[in-house]
Design a protein around this motif. Sequence first.
Motif, PDB file in Angstrom:
ATOM      1  N   UNK A 242       0.856  -1.194   0.000  1.00  0.00           N
ATOM      2  CA  UNK A 242       0.000   0.000   0.000  1.00  0.00           C
ATOM      3  C   UNK A 242       0.888   1.239   0.000  1.00  0.00           C
ATOM      4  N   UNK A 243       0.613   2.157  -0.910  1.00  0.00           N
ATOM      5  CA  UNK A 243       1.355   3.427  -0.969  1.00  0.00           C
ATOM      6  C   UNK A 243       0.359   4.558  -0.744  1.00  0.00           C
ATOM      7  N   UNK A 244       0.597   5.339   0.313  1.00  0.00           N
ATOM      8  CA  UNK A 244      -0.307   6.429   0.692  1.00  0.00           C
ATOM      9  C   UNK A 244       0.312   7.759   0.286  1.00  0.00           C
ATOM     10  N   UNK A 245      -0.366   8.471  -0.593  1.00  0.00           N
ATOM     11  CA  UNK A 245       0.074   9.723  -1.208  1.00  0.00           C
ATOM     12  C   UNK A 245       1.160   9.457  -2.248  1.00  0.00           C
ATOM     13  N   UNK A 246       1.544  10.546  -2.947  1.00  0.00           N
ATOM     14  CA  UNK A 246       2.456  10.421  -4.085  1.00  0.00           C
ATOM     15  C   UNK A 246       3.877  10.196  -3.577  1.00  0.00           C
TER      16      UNK A 246
END
Length: 543
Positions: free
Chosen positions: A175-179
């Motif tokens: 999971x990658x949160x924000x850029x």
Amino acid sequence: MGRPTKEQAKALRDRWLSPLMTYFNKLAGPSHLLYLKSTALFKCITAANQSGKTTAMQADCVGKLLGKHPFQPNYSPRRILVIITRTDQAATVWGKRLLKASELPGEVGKLPWIDSHYIKKNADGRPAINWRIAQKYGKYPGSFELINGSEYFMALAGDPDSWLGLEGLKFDDIYRDEATGSESLSEELEPRLWVARTDPNKPGGGGSHWGATETKDNEEYRKFKESCQKAVDNHAWFYFPTEENTSVSKEVRESAKTRMSAESYQVRALGLGSTTDRVKVIAPYWEKAVHEVVEPYRIRPDDNLWITFDPGWKDKCGILCSVISRDRPRHIKVVAWMSYKFGGYNHAVQDMKRWLDGRTATRIVCDAQIHASMQHNGRTYYTEFCELLRTHKVESHADPLWAKPRIEDSLPLLQDCLQNHGEQYDPYRNSLEVDMTGEGCEAFVGEILNARWQVDREGIVQKQMVQRALEAFDCARYLVVQAPQWMDYGSQSAMTEAIQAVEDETDPDLALHRRRMAMATQELEDEGCFSGGDSQIGTAFSV
């Protein structure tokens, strides 16, 4: 003790029902549920601030860790990696919500996503959590293990220390949160999911999730989003409307209009548009002028030939070759682009000579910095450049010009050239076109479209250029500020054409044989007999 009333029973259910089930059954909006139910391996979420994208990813992540996801195949153990941008986000958004308080609406928001009894204990009976210091924000869980064997890891995209111990680990979901991160990070993460995607005992494993409010210019997120929007190769894109997050009212969100810029409000409050779109300098003006060409442009005897030269200095140097024809006296056609990091003036002048092929250039335009003096002898680079032109017999109808226009002065001229096409074409203004079949022109287009405005830490676009790979952009600016137009200098032929004319007259049989060989070679190339494959129709961007 009497039987509880309906209100008391409801309060008890709300108090003891887990945040996970409360979210799935009551709080998730229609768009959130679409994301949670999707079976795509690659999922992209675009949404405004406070629209529920992080909460949705946390619910998906926790459901899989606990093996209690109501919409996805469950298996244990599962290893999950979460990547975020900042330590405050790690401590107060992910760390706090997962282990202290989920912050969901109502009493259930006081409970963590993962209750402590699910976490594996040390020998002393304390939860086995690897805490990391988050500077003034306290600490955040770098990793922990659950009693079902599942493992959770967290890393900061720009913090090498947070990646210690993750080398070589394989993951079931990321999971990658924000850029966050770059293309190199994506290429590093992708192989870590392959085992989960291959293992038949891990149904639905190997997912890559990325949610962001597009307040930053992140090229890798843009590419991932485009793939998900096209729904190619198991990709899916989700947009979360702001009204589905009931914890922030419509009135409160709309009241922010007066305290935010129009652009920032669109991105942060509504989730519409992106900083990536707003930082593009050239791309918005490029799309109008696309047409197809069948073969490369053949320079005519009476064409004017313009060369624009950016010496590069600390960056790569660039040589832009353009023509202007009698029939369209203000229309600039880019037909060749040469760029290289090493080689110096001598290499550049030789390339100019090769392209001119014995013809005389109408003008040669250089970066004004060429008038700087060399430290070892005090001579200017301009003097050395002019001597090299004479040595290699590169001629022009005037001495080399120089240009160093300010961006605020030259950019409107370039943008005007890009739009001067189609029904709005004005023959009394300059226009510009790129022959995509010409030497290096595809690279020129790629470089000039990468021109970006700088963005500050708050996501506000600054009217200053990102100082990298600007040689194509600068050459185009230096050219248009000259307002070039066709001038009659008579006719001239390339040296190779002149040699061909002599050969036609002195040895016509040999000339005919060479032409036939060239035609036969072209036919074989068209049939794909050579390594180059089938010939293709090129694309020209009328800029």
